[in-house]
Design an enzyme around this catalytic site. Structure first.
Site, PDB file in Angstrom:
ATOM      1  N   LYS A 199       0.937  -1.259  -0.019  1.00  0.00           N
ATOM      2  CA  LYS A 199       0.108   0.030   0.078  1.00  0.00           C
ATOM      3  C   LYS A 199       0.936   1.179   0.077  1.00  0.00           C
ATOM      4  O   LYS A 199       2.259   1.128   0.495  1.00  0.00           O
ATOM      5  CB  LYS A 199      -0.912   0.026   1.465  1.00  0.00           C
ATOM      6  CG  LYS A 199      -1.934  -0.991   1.346  1.00  0.00           C
ATOM      7  CD  LYS A 199      -2.567  -1.026   2.792  1.00  0.00           C
ATOM      8  CE  LYS A 199      -3.534  -2.129   2.944  1.00  0.00           C
ATOM      9  NZ  LYS A 199      -5.003  -1.971   2.158  1.00  0.00           N
ATOM     10  N   ARG A 250     -10.090 -11.610   2.724  1.00  0.00           N
ATOM     11  CA  ARG A 250     -10.867 -12.692   2.451  1.00  0.00           C
ATOM     12  C   ARG A 250     -10.283 -13.998   2.470  1.00  0.00           C
ATOM     13  O   ARG A 250     -11.071 -15.059   2.734  1.00  0.00           O
ATOM     14  CB  ARG A 250     -11.441 -12.443   1.016  1.00  0.00           C
ATOM     15  CG  ARG A 250     -10.453 -12.648   0.046  1.00  0.00           C
ATOM     16  CD  ARG A 250     -10.842 -11.803  -1.240  1.00  0.00           C
ATOM     17  NE  ARG A 250     -10.907 -10.264  -0.967  1.00  0.00           N
ATOM     18  CZ  ARG A 250     -11.170  -9.240  -1.765  1.00  0.00           C
ATOM     19  NH1 ARG A 250     -11.505  -9.594  -2.991  1.00  0.00           N
ATOM     20  NH2 ARG A 250     -11.224  -8.113  -1.658  1.00  0.00           N
TER      21      ARG A 250
END
Length: 472
Positions: free
Chosen positions: A252, A326
């Site tokens: 990121k 996830r």
């Protein structure tokens, strides 16, 4: 702990309290000051000439019935930022039940401040210690129940918020385990089991292992059991617990990484939910599963293109290492379904996608499920609690979003479309069709944002407690 009491006359209020009331409240003192304050078109507030109170605040009647936009909360936040008294007297003679629940949770949550972490030198100001409700005699029984429930919900929220607010260099997967064990030890109905990194591998939790293996602080799978009943179906809750998310090798940018200590809010809220259920002594069986890992970069970090195997045998191509939440959720959902194949339901919660914020903003949690009764129950519980959800689509039209040429599934769509729903479509493969399952994307609601800063909110604990109580 913030206490509460109910009174039916203002003369029973503690001297030097802060009185907060509707403009038209019939029990206000008949003084020239109050008469003048009632003439205001908006908020009327004074700390002068209001004895025996330290402060009197009169708010427009409409705010006491505004559950949709939280108008009363918006008015109270700046007033409570620097309390004038440790005792709040709240006019409850004519207030919407949802508004009352929202306000009570806000007030009880004043038990936690960032300064409590003792990481900053600050002078201790006034802290709220008691909430007094001014009510009518015929309201007392109902209000006693509301206050008791909201106090217990707030206790769970505070526990979750404190944990989430701790910087990630301290709040590692093992730290979360130890804090949960301490908090749960206060309740005989709660017990904790934990899998360490070796046991995670041994039990085939390959997705959780893939996410956590790049960090120096290894992953954990924490299970909290609540035995409020001797038999009956188990209700299961799964929380994403990424204690810090760098994005892995899909790194990121700095601005996007700043709040990533909060990527474990789903797991923290599962813990808070379990504590609230125990405090309320709900007559149910619950299992909470916290999938804990740090998504770090390093020689052992998972790589784009890696194929990992979940504990249910499904393989997942990891084409984006920043879609790690996830992965840990998928393993934890499958693991929970294997432990309780007759579960009443499995509900997972996670700060999963920024896309849900673009779709729903910061007020609504995203709900994705294929089980219509569970969808309806959660939606109604959200409206009753004031902690609302909004449904997003979840059906076979999303299949192409998780197709992989090399594995059963891939973890992100290559077309960058329907990100939130695509994540849920991936997750639904890990819960058997025989168990009702719902996914809550709380990326917008897990944090409270004010003045450019973010802190943990404790949502969606109020929603889930309301749903639990409606499902008894």
């Amino acid at each position: 702990m913030i206490a509460y009491q109910l009174i039916t006359a203002l003369s029973d209020a503690k001297p030097q309290s802060h009185l907060i009331a509707r403009v038209s409240c019939a029990q206000l003192p008949q003084t020239a000051l109050v008469a003048e304050m009632r003439e205001s078109d908006g908020i009327a507030d004074t700390r002068f000439g209001c004895a025996p109170f330290a402060r009197i605040t009169l708010l427009p009647d409409a705010l006491w019935h505004d559950a949709l936009t939280e108008g009363l909360l918006a008015a109270l936040r700046p007033l409570i930022a620097s309390p004038a008294s440790a005792d709040i007297v709240l006019d409850a003679t004519d207030i919407d039940d949802v508004v009352l629940a929202q306000v009570l949770r806000f007030l009880f949550n004043q038990a936690h401040r960032l300064s409590d972490l003792q990481l900053k030198k600050t002078s201790e100001g006034v802290r709220i210690k008691r909430i007094t409700a001014l009510c009518l005699p015929e309201q007392q029984e109902k209000l006693e129940t509301i206050f008791r429930h909201q106090q217990a919900i707030a206790h769970g929220m505070v526990a979750a918020r404190r944990l989430a607010d701790i910087p990630s260099d301290r709040c590692t997967p093992q730290f979360v385990v130890e804090e949960a064990q301490k908090l749960c030890s206060a309740f005989p109905t709660l017990r904790c089991d934990v899998l360490n990194e070796e046991q995670i591998v041994e039990q085939g939790l390959g997705l959780l292992h893939a996410v956590g293996k790049g960090a120096t602080c290894p992953p954990r799978l924490l299970t909290i059991h609540y035995d409020g009943a001797s038999d009956g179906p188990v209700r299961c809750y799964v929380g994403k617990g990424i204690t810090f998310d760098t994005g892995g090798l899909w790194l990121k940018e700095g601005a996007g990484m700043y709040t990533m200590k909060y990527d474990m809010c789903g797991a923290a809220n599962v813990l808070g939910l379990m504590l609230t259920a125990a405090e309320l002594a709900l007559p149910v069986r619950i299992m909470g599963v916290l999938a804990l890992a740090e998504n770090a970069i390093g020689p052992d970090a998972m790589q784009p293109g890696t194929v990992a195997t979940a504990c249910n045998g499904m393989t997942v191509e990891i084409n984006n290492t920043d879609a790690e939440g996830r992965l840990v959720l998928a393993d934890a959902i499958a693991w929970a379904s294997q432990r309780h194949p007759q579960a009443r339901y499995i509900i997972d919660m996670a700060t999963l996608t920024g896309a849900v914020v673009k779709a729903l903003g910061y007020e609504l949690s995203g709900l994705m499920t294929q089980d219509e009764p569970l969808r309806a129950a959660l939606t109604q519980a959200g409206k009753r609690s004031g902690d609302e959800v909004w449904s997003l689509p979840l059906d076979a039209r999303l299949k192409k979003q998780t197709d992989s040429a090399i594995a059963d599934l891939c973890n992100t769509p290559t077309n960058n479309a329907a990100i939130s729903a695509s994540a849920a479509w991936l997750l639904h493969h890990f819960c058997p069709q025989t168990i009702p399952w719902a996914h809550l994307d709380i990326s917008g609601t897990a944090l409270w944002r004010e003045n450019g800063r973010s802190v943990a909110s404790g949502r969606p604990i109020p929603l889930l407690v309301e749903h639990l109580m409606g499902d008894l």
